[in-house]
Scaffold this motif. Structure first.
Motif, PDB file in Angstrom:
ATOM      1  N   GLY A  95      -0.998  -9.793   9.086  1.00 30.98           N
ATOM      2  CA  GLY A  95      -0.483  -8.658   8.308  1.00 30.98           C
ATOM      3  C   GLY A  95      -1.317  -8.415   7.060  1.00 30.98           C
ATOM      4  N   VAL A  96      -1.739  -9.496   6.406  1.00 33.23           N
ATOM      5  CA  VAL A  96      -2.580  -9.367   5.207  1.00 33.23           C
ATOM      6  C   VAL A  96      -3.931  -8.768   5.591  1.00 33.23           C
ATOM      7  CG1 VAL A  96      -3.797 -10.684   3.419  1.00 33.23           C
ATOM      8  CG2 VAL A  96      -1.418 -11.235   3.963  1.00 33.23           C
ATOM      9  N   ALA A  97      -4.508  -9.262   6.707  1.00 28.79           N
ATOM     10  CA  ALA A  97      -5.810  -8.753   7.152  1.00 28.79           C
ATOM     11  C   ALA A  97      -5.712  -7.270   7.512  1.00 28.79           C
ATOM     12  CB  ALA A  97      -6.298  -9.559   8.352  1.00 28.79           C
ATOM     13  N   ARG A  98      -4.612  -6.874   8.162  1.00 27.50           N
ATOM     14  CA  ARG A  98      -4.433  -5.472   8.543  1.00 27.50           C
ATOM     15  C   ARG A  98      -4.383  -4.582   7.298  1.00 27.50           C
ATOM     16  NH1 ARG A  98       0.869  -3.924  11.879  1.00 27.50           N
ATOM     17  NH2 ARG A  98       1.865  -4.658   9.967  1.00 27.50           N
ATOM     18  N   ALA A  99      -3.650  -5.033   6.283  1.00 25.67           N
ATOM     19  CA  ALA A  99      -3.555  -4.238   5.052  1.00 25.67           C
ATOM     20  C   ALA A  99      -4.927  -4.093   4.398  1.00 25.67           C
ATOM     21  CB  ALA A  99      -2.560  -4.878   4.089  1.00 25.67           C
ATOM     22  N   LEU A 100      -5.702  -5.192   4.398  1.00 24.45           N
ATOM     23  CA  LEU A 100      -7.023  -5.126   3.761  1.00 24.45           C
ATOM     24  C   LEU A 100      -8.014  -4.293   4.563  1.00 24.45           C
ATOM     25  CD1 LEU A 100      -7.195  -8.761   2.462  1.00 24.45           C
ATOM     26  CD2 LEU A 100      -7.516  -6.725   1.048  1.00 24.45           C
ATOM     27  N   MET A 101      -7.799  -4.187   5.890  1.00 22.32           N
ATOM     28  CA  MET A 101      -8.654  -3.358   6.733  1.00 22.32           C
ATOM     29  C   MET A 101      -8.648  -1.902   6.274  1.00 22.32           C
ATOM     30  SD  MET A 101     -10.514  -4.567   8.994  1.00 22.32           S
ATOM     31  CE  MET A 101     -11.109  -3.296  10.099  1.00 22.32           C
ATOM     32  N   GLN A 102      -7.551  -1.496   5.650  1.00 25.21           N
ATOM     33  CA  GLN A 102      -7.414  -0.088   5.258  1.00 25.21           C
ATOM     34  C   GLN A 102      -8.344   0.286   4.110  1.00 25.21           C
ATOM     35  OE1 GLN A 102      -2.693  -0.357   5.860  1.00 25.21           O
ATOM     36  NE2 GLN A 102      -3.305   1.510   4.831  1.00 25.21           N
ATOM     37  N   ASP A 103      -9.083  -0.703   3.563  1.00 30.48           N
ATOM     38  CA  ASP A 103      -9.888  -0.461   2.372  1.00 30.48           C
ATOM     39  C   ASP A 103      -8.994   0.160   1.299  1.00 30.48           C
ATOM     40  OD1 ASP A 103     -12.007  -0.304   0.674  1.00 30.48           O
ATOM     41  OD2 ASP A 103     -12.814   1.547   1.529  1.00 30.48           O
ATOM     42  N   PRO A 104      -7.897  -0.546   0.982  1.00 35.56           N
ATOM     43  CA  PRO A 104      -6.872   0.074   0.150  1.00 35.56           C
ATOM     44  C   PRO A 104      -7.232   0.067  -1.332  1.00 35.56           C
ATOM     45  CG  PRO A 104      -6.209  -2.145   0.717  1.00 35.56           C
ATOM     46  CD  PRO A 104      -7.544  -1.928   1.356  1.00 35.56           C
ATOM     47  N   LYS A 105      -6.666   1.020  -2.056  1.00 29.00           N
ATOM     48  CA  LYS A 105      -6.786   1.025  -3.511  1.00 29.00           C
ATOM     49  C   LYS A 105      -5.721   0.132  -4.112  1.00 29.00           C
ATOM     50  CE  LYS A 105      -8.581   5.716  -3.857  1.00 29.00           C
ATOM     51  NZ  LYS A 105      -8.191   7.119  -4.012  1.00 29.00           N
TER      52      LYS A 105
END
Lengths: 274, 267
Positions: free
Chosen positions: B155-165
């Motif tokens: 779940g953490v990796a998926r969130a970071l995949m988004q290149d999030p702000k």
């Protein structure tokens, strides 16, 4: 020697009775209903045009038909073979078309993901597809596109959309909302959300329904043929029309065998799905 | 970066779930939101990525007002906001790699998503993130075959995949045992610093908030009652947030006693 009915020593018979309580407690209602059923049965009997002479004449006729049907005649096996093959082809093509359409209709008819207007439209398609029996649909399509397997394919497609579409829509309505939210949160649009957030959750159900529907379409393909929509049903009805009872019997045996085999195969496959 | 002004959410008649809430976040690192159940923590996070529609107030991300966005503009903002869930919300029947790559769904076309032909740089990034959270050997394993801690790392990796702000984490450790919770909080803190991404994390565990966040916001009945560094979380402040009588003693983790918990990481 004391019998089993004697009460234990020191305890006189109590005289208490027990009966199973009546299903309908009110005696007026109970006896009234019984009287009404008897009266209706008598009225229905006097109303029905049962002609015992015709029943009496019919029995030997039925015996004659069964006699001429024995032994079943497989001499025209090419006709039988091509009919069965056409039925199987109709069933498979209709399942493919029907399931593809069902996926679209089910997404439209799932309350949790479709907008309200689309939802009612999707529901309407399913209700329409389910409301008419395949034989009636077959009669309509035979009028529209003429005799033959095309009418059968269209009929069975409608039949498939009614069944698979309805059950798949219900499966979509039961999915885990969390997985859907996770995909929405990534910024995916509707189509990509359905692809990742919905389909993986209902895929086993879709495969199971498709296999069941193949089996079901095979069965129905024999029936719609009688209305002129191609396949083995066509062969059967023309055999009956020409009083070829021995050939008709052979066809019936093949249909029963075909359905037994397809039911066994689909049951085996479905029991292995998780 | 993230600026929330007078954010209010009213679900129905009665007390608002969130009332005139103000918050500005400018630097990377963990900001913990603490408060009792029903204080409005989840509502706050869900308003930010619009899983919940705010009733009034403003939310600006990099100067863009996001409370009124619709359609494609809303999706464009959502793809820059990562979200981590309490119940992980991975797609159970898809592989670990597909789950991580699903973080790119806001960027790739439908056809790429359907055929799983993600751009090479996405695949490289996914491999890097999976290595970072220690799951590179599980790429083709189905998500439902993983333990709770492993799922949350996906779940953490998926969130970071988004290149999030910014990353929103809604009780990311509430379904995990104490030891795994610490591991997940550690990953969040490290990755937040490595990628310079602020993380807004709801916690009901005050000890985890003290230990991992650089800032703590206390919510009570939909209102902000505390905003400061973890050192300022005195007993009086906690009483103001949780109330004297009904402070949940189980919400406080005793770190010394948690070492015996099973790790849950398979071979």
């Amino acid at each position: 020697m004391s019998s089993a009915a004697t009460p234990p020593v020191g305890r006189p018979p109590s005289g208490r009775l027990w009966h199973k309580p009546a299903a309908i407690k009110n005696p007026w209602l109970r006896w009234g209903l019984i009287a009404a059923v008897v009266a209706y049965a008598y009225w229905a009997y006097t109303f029905m045009p049962i002609n015992w002479d015709r029943v009496a004449a019919g029995l030997p006729r039925a015996a004659r038909i069964i006699n001429t049907a024995f032994p079943p005649d497989f001499a025209r096996w090419q006709l039988l073979y091509s009919g069965v093959l056409e039925s199987i082809q109709m069933a498979l093509v209709a399942t493919l078309l029907g399931v593809a359409l069902s996926v679209v209709v089910a997404v439209m008819a799932a309350r949790n993901i479709a907008p309200v207007v689309i939802y009612w439209f999707g529901r309407a398609i399913i209700v329409l597809a389910r409301s008419l029996h395949p034989v009636i649909v077959a009669i309509i399509f035979v009028k529209a596109v003429g005799f033959g397997p095309l009418a059968g394919i269209l009929t069975l497609t409608v039949y498939s959309v009614g069944f698979v579409g309805k059950l798949l829509a219900e499966a979509i309505e039961e999915i885990d909302r969390g997985q859907l939210e996770a995909i929405v949160s990534t910024g995916a649009g509707f189509a990509k959300t359905v692809l990742y957030g919905v389909f993986p959750q209902v895929l086993p159900r879709l495969v199971g329904l498709s296999i069941y529907q193949t089996d079901s379409n095979l069965r129905a393909s024999a029936i719609v043929g009688i209305a002129g929509a191609g396949g083995i049903g066509n062969t059967l009805s023309s055999a009956f029309r020409r009083f070829d009872y021995d050939f008709a019997f052979a066809i019936l045996l093949v249909i029963i065998g075909l359905i037994l085999v397809s039911e066994a195969v689909s049951g085996r496959i479905r029991s292995r799905l998780t | 970066m993230l600026k929330i002004t007078k954010l209010t959410k009213i679900y129905g008649p009665g007390r608002p779930a969130l009332y005139e809430f103000d918050l500005a976040i400018d630097e990377p690192g963990l900001t913990a939101i603490i408060g009792p159940s029903g204080a409005g923590k989840s509502t706050l996070l869900r308003c930010i990525n619009r899983l919940v529609e705010p009733t009034s107030g403003s939310i600006e991300l990099d100067g863009v007002e996001i409370t009124k966005l619709k359609g494609a503009a809303l999706r464009d903002v959502r793809r820059r906001i990562g979200m981590i869930f309490q119940s992980f919300n991975l797609i159970d029947r898809l592989t670990v790699m597909e789950n991580v790559l699903s973080g790119r769904l806001g960027y790739v076309s439908f056809w790429q998503a359907l055929t799983r032909r993600f751009p090479q740089e996405d695949i490289d990034r996914a491999y890097y993130l999976l290595e970072r959270v220690g799951l590179a050997h599980y790429v083709n394993k189905r998500a439902d075959a993983l333990s709770g801690g492993e799922r949350q790392r996906v779940g953490v990796a998926r969130a970071l995949m988004q290149d999030p702000k910014i990353i929103l984490a809604d009780e990311p450790t509430a379904s995990l045992d104490p030891k795994t919770s610490i591991q997940i909080m550690g990953f969040l803190k490290e990755l937040s610093e490595e990628f310079s991404i602020p993380v807004l994390v709801n916690l009901h565990n005050v000890e985890l908030a003290r230990r991992y966040s650089r800032r703590v916001v206390g919510l009570q009945g939909g209102r902000k009652v505390f905003d400061g560094n973890p050192g300022a979380l005195t007993e009086d402040v906690l009483d103001a947030i949780y109330g004297t009588a009904d402070r949940d003693p189980e919400g406080v983790l005793t770190l010394e006693s948690s070492t015996a918990a099973p790790s849950g990481v398979a071979g």
